[in-house]
Design a protein around this motif. Structure first.
Motif, mmCIF file in Angstrom:
data_model
loop_
_atom_site.group_PDB
_atom_site.id
_atom_site.type_symbol
_atom_site.label_atom_id
_atom_site.label_comp_id
_atom_site.label_asym_id
_atom_site.label_seq_id
_atom_site.Cartn_x
_atom_site.Cartn_y
_atom_site.Cartn_z
ATOM 1 N N GLU A 19 7.127 -11.080 10.608
ATOM 2 C CA GLU A 19 7.576 -11.406 9.258
ATOM 3 C C GLU A 19 6.381 -11.588 8.322
ATOM 4 O O GLU A 19 6.381 -11.101 7.184
ATOM 5 C CB GLU A 19 8.425 -12.677 9.282
ATOM 6 C CG GLU A 19 9.837 -12.462 9.780
ATOM 7 C CD GLU A 19 10.655 -11.601 8.835
ATOM 8 O OE1 GLU A 19 10.679 -11.893 7.628
ATOM 9 O OE2 GLU A 19 11.247 -10.614 9.307
ATOM 10 N N ASN A 20 5.363 -12.287 8.787
ATOM 11 C CA ASN A 20 4.173 -12.502 7.964
ATOM 12 C C ASN A 20 3.431 -11.191 7.709
ATOM 13 O O ASN A 20 2.901 -10.968 6.616
ATOM 14 C CB ASN A 20 3.248 -13.513 8.632
ATOM 15 C CG ASN A 20 3.818 -14.926 8.605
ATOM 16 O OD1 ASN A 20 4.627 -15.260 7.742
ATOM 17 N ND2 ASN A 20 3.415 -15.751 9.544
ATOM 18 N N GLU A 21 3.399 -10.322 8.716
ATOM 19 C CA GLU A 21 2.740 -9.027 8.543
ATOM 20 C C GLU A 21 3.457 -8.208 7.480
ATOM 21 O O GLU A 21 2.822 -7.554 6.647
ATOM 22 C CB GLU A 21 2.709 -8.280 9.872
ATOM 23 C CG GLU A 21 1.959 -6.955 9.804
ATOM 24 C CD GLU A 21 1.852 -6.284 11.165
ATOM 25 O OE1 GLU A 21 0.755 -6.269 11.746
ATOM 26 O OE2 GLU A 21 2.891 -5.755 11.633
ATOM 27 N N ARG A 22 4.778 -8.243 7.500
ATOM 28 C CA ARG A 22 5.558 -7.521 6.493
ATOM 29 C C ARG A 22 5.283 -8.064 5.092
ATOM 30 O O ARG A 22 5.177 -7.314 4.117
ATOM 31 C CB ARG A 22 7.049 -7.608 6.806
ATOM 32 C CG ARG A 22 7.905 -6.591 6.079
ATOM 33 C CD ARG A 22 9.380 -6.806 6.373
ATOM 34 N NE ARG A 22 9.878 -7.964 5.653
ATOM 35 C CZ ARG A 22 10.297 -7.939 4.390
ATOM 36 N NH1 ARG A 22 10.273 -6.806 3.704
ATOM 37 N NH2 ARG A 22 10.736 -9.024 3.801
ATOM 38 N N LYS A 23 5.156 -9.391 4.984
ATOM 39 C CA LYS A 23 4.843 -9.997 3.688
ATOM 40 C C LYS A 23 3.462 -9.566 3.200
ATOM 41 O O LYS A 23 3.258 -9.327 2.000
ATOM 42 C CB LYS A 23 4.929 -11.515 3.788
ATOM 43 C CG LYS A 23 6.352 -12.035 3.972
ATOM 44 C CD LYS A 23 6.385 -13.539 4.148
ATOM 45 C CE LYS A 23 7.812 -14.031 4.357
ATOM 46 N NZ LYS A 23 7.855 -15.502 4.592
ATOM 47 N N GLU A 24 2.506 -9.464 4.127
ATOM 48 C CA GLU A 24 1.165 -9.001 3.746
ATOM 49 C C GLU A 24 1.225 -7.551 3.278
ATOM 50 O O GLU A 24 0.552 -7.174 2.307
ATOM 51 C CB GLU A 24 0.206 -9.144 4.928
ATOM 52 C CG GLU A 24 -0.122 -10.576 5.311
ATOM 53 C CD GLU A 24 -0.861 -11.325 4.208
ATOM 54 O OE1 GLU A 24 -1.602 -10.668 3.421
ATOM 55 O OE2 GLU A 24 -0.704 -12.555 4.107
ATOM 56 N N TRP A 25 2.018 -6.737 3.955
ATOM 57 C CA TRP A 25 2.205 -5.363 3.494
ATOM 58 C C TRP A 25 2.786 -5.341 2.086
ATOM 59 O O TRP A 25 2.337 -4.566 1.224
ATOM 60 C CB TRP A 25 3.125 -4.588 4.438
ATOM 61 C CG TRP A 25 3.770 -3.403 3.779
ATOM 62 C CD1 TRP A 25 5.032 -3.317 3.272
ATOM 63 C CD2 TRP A 25 3.151 -2.142 3.494
ATOM 64 N NE1 TRP A 25 5.256 -2.080 2.713
ATOM 65 C CE2 TRP A 25 4.116 -1.338 2.819
ATOM 66 C CE3 TRP A 25 1.890 -1.611 3.753
ATOM 67 C CZ2 TRP A 25 3.841 -0.033 2.412
ATOM 68 C CZ3 TRP A 25 1.612 -0.307 3.332
ATOM 69 C CH2 TRP A 25 2.583 0.463 2.678
ATOM 70 N N ARG A 26 3.788 -6.186 1.835
ATOM 71 C CA ARG A 26 4.440 -6.208 0.530
ATOM 72 C C ARG A 26 3.441 -6.525 -0.588
ATOM 73 O O ARG A 26 3.532 -5.970 -1.680
ATOM 74 C CB ARG A 26 5.558 -7.249 0.524
ATOM 75 C CG ARG A 26 6.715 -6.968 1.462
ATOM 76 C CD ARG A 26 7.622 -5.899 0.965
ATOM 77 N NE ARG A 26 8.044 -6.129 -0.403
ATOM 78 C CZ ARG A 26 8.599 -5.196 -1.174
ATOM 79 N NH1 ARG A 26 8.787 -3.995 -0.706
ATOM 80 N NH2 ARG A 26 8.964 -5.482 -2.403
#
Length: 523
Positions: free
Chosen positions: A245-252
């Protein structure tokens, strides 16, 4: 940052570095691909429309739909009609409000349909959300949310397939109370317990659900067969890890810097990004800088891409002529794998995608009533911007490959000291083969070296489940890894240890992630 002319060497190195363990105690199976209403014929094509309607009617008769409907009817009878009407209304109202907030008011406005606030899930009442999706297959065929329904249908079908077994398991009414009315709001874990109980009953065991004790944790099931008996403890891992989830937020964050520059370029573009280090370790403008550089160098669509120590960045123009040609014939389900495939040139079911586009028109298909929502179809787009991204850094793979050690520890703690216990752990494999090789190695090491604290744990079964969206449908793969202890052969306890299979399904001694990686599985 420098120009590079091939990706082959880099990806081959990743493949060679995989540590693949030859496993004996495994079994894998897959569903056949399930077709569903992803593509809509244009209404003026009368003959094609009639064919499509017949397809929807025939789908009602398919085994997986019939079985899922049996489970739905059972659950709703237990819940009560008034209760269901109220909870279903809340689901519809939630998504209707969400749609009104995120569908663009002007065709010129680009819409990011993976915006954080537009994610499709009804967290307040998960089981009502699941029931709505299953009910829609039968009564509202234009309603769907592919990423969620692919996870839910296999469980409902598995229960309905053996409804006579399920309804007669001792203690099942209390389990349904917990599933449908419980305060925990965790239906995934409870559905896992139910299909595990059915599996034992199918293997000739007499099964009883153990009521929860307010003062202490207890196992979930008690099973007996002849002179043998075991307690059974079931644990299910959350869908995705906190790290994912945190990785996806960093991508965003990085996508948010890239998107305006892509839009300013005024040409529909698809980018393919591979991070070689953890995304959080890169600057938030790294994608924007890479795109600016590749535009400056004139590298779009000529087979050249940018590579640095941090990432590989490739960009290509989207062939809007082909996109328009498809939309001339079909409307496409909003936010579906098929729509992504139009922009990305294909669809990888374990891939991560982000898309931004300005629709020409969005139509709600079906009656305008208090039950239809998530029934939106797009009739064309003015422009589109799409990205596929992944992180292959060792740290990222390791953290996404979540071990089962914590769940095993909780299960062992709940096991009684005075009687043998069997542990079942379920988890979803959503990040692709590279992560799953790493996870499998962790699981084997953890289970082999775990301190069972003098508890009489006779066997541990790990059920790896992979719901998979496809362009034209969905499938579900399942692998069981089994571990016997104290001289126990797990196959003597459960000769059949798959949870979600259906009549006539073939099984193989392999893992579904190895089949995906090697391409050895042919549908």
């Amino acid at each position: 940052m420098h120009l590079a002319f091939t990706l082959i060497n880099f990806m081959s190195q990743i493949s060679a570095n995989l540590v693949k363990r030859k496993i004996k105690n495994i079994k894998v199976r897959r569903d056949v691909k399930r077709k569903r209403a992803r593509k809509m014929f244009m209404a003026n094509e009368d003959q094609e429309w009639e064919v499509f309607i017949r397809f929807l009617e025939e789908r009602r008769k398919e085994e997986w739909v019939v079985s899922a409907k049996k489970t739905l009817d059972w659950f709703l009878e237990h819940m009560g009609e008034d209760n269901w009407v109220r909870r279903k209304r809340a689901v519809v109202q939630y998504f209707r409000q969400q749609q009104s907030n995120h569908i663009p008011s002007s065709p010129a406005r680009a819409l990011d349909i993976e915006d954080e606030n537009a994610r499709v899930a009804f967290n307040k009442d998960w089981i009502a959300w699941y029931l709505y999706l299953v009910e829609s297959v039968y009564f509202r065929p234009y309603v769907d949310e592919p990423s969620q329904s692919a996870r839910i249908y296999p469980f409902f079908s598995a229960i309905g397939r053996y409804i006579d077994i399920a309804t007669n398991i001792e203690g099942i009414d209390g389990k349904l109370d917990e599933l449908l009315e419980g305060k925990e709001n965790q239906p995934d874990s409870l559905l896992f317990e139910i299909v595990t109980a059915i599996m034992y009953q199918r293997n000739g065991w007499t099964v009883k659900f153990i009521p929860e004790d307010a003062n202490s944790k207890t196992p979930d099931l008690f099973v007996s067969r002849g002179n043998e008996s075991f307690y059974v403890e079931c644990k299910r891992q959350s869908k995705v890890t906190e790290y994912s989830e945190n990785e996806r937020k960093e991508w965003r964050k990085r996508w948010a810097k890239l998107a305006p520059i892509m839009i300013a370029n005024k040409t529909s573009i698809f980018v393919d990004v591979t991070f070689k280090v953890e995304i959080s370790q890169t600057s938030e403008d790294i994608l924007a800088k890479a795109f600016s550089a590749i535009i400056h160098k004139g590298c779009i669509d000529n087979g050249v891409y940018l590579e640095s120590d941090e990432l590989i960045f490739k960009a290509s123009y989207i062939d809007m002529g082909l996109v328009d040609e498809h939309f001339d014939k079909y409307q496409v389900r909003w936010n579906s794998p098929q729509m992504i495939a139009l922009f990305a040139g294909g669809y990888d079911s374990s891939g991560s995608y982000t898309q931004l586009h300005s629709p020409k028109g969005i139509n709600a298909i079906g009656p305008d009533d208090d039950e239809h929502v998530l029934n939106l179809f797009c009739e064309g787009v003015h422009a589109a911007y799409c990205a596929k991204w992944e992180c292959v850094a060792d740290e990222s793979i390791n953290k996404k490959a979540k071990d089962v050690r914590k769940l095993l520890s909780k299960a062992v703690n709940q096991a009684p000291k005075s009687h043998p216990t069997i542990v079942h752990i379920g988890y979803e494999t959503l990040h692709g083969p590279i992560v799953e090789y790493s996870r499998a190695n962790k699981i084997y090491s953890s289970i082999e070296n775990f301190d069972y604290k003098r508890k009489d744990i006779r066997a541990v079964y790990c059920h790896a489940i992979q719901p998979s969206n496809q362009i034209e449908g969905f499938e579900c793969a399942e692998t069981t890894m089994r571990f016997g202890r104290i001289g126990v052969n797990p196959e003597d306890i459960l000769p059949h240890d798959l949870l979600l299979d259906e009549p006539g399904m073939e099984t193989r001694n392999d893992t579904h992630w190895n089949e995906d990686f090697t391409g050895s599985y042919k549908s």
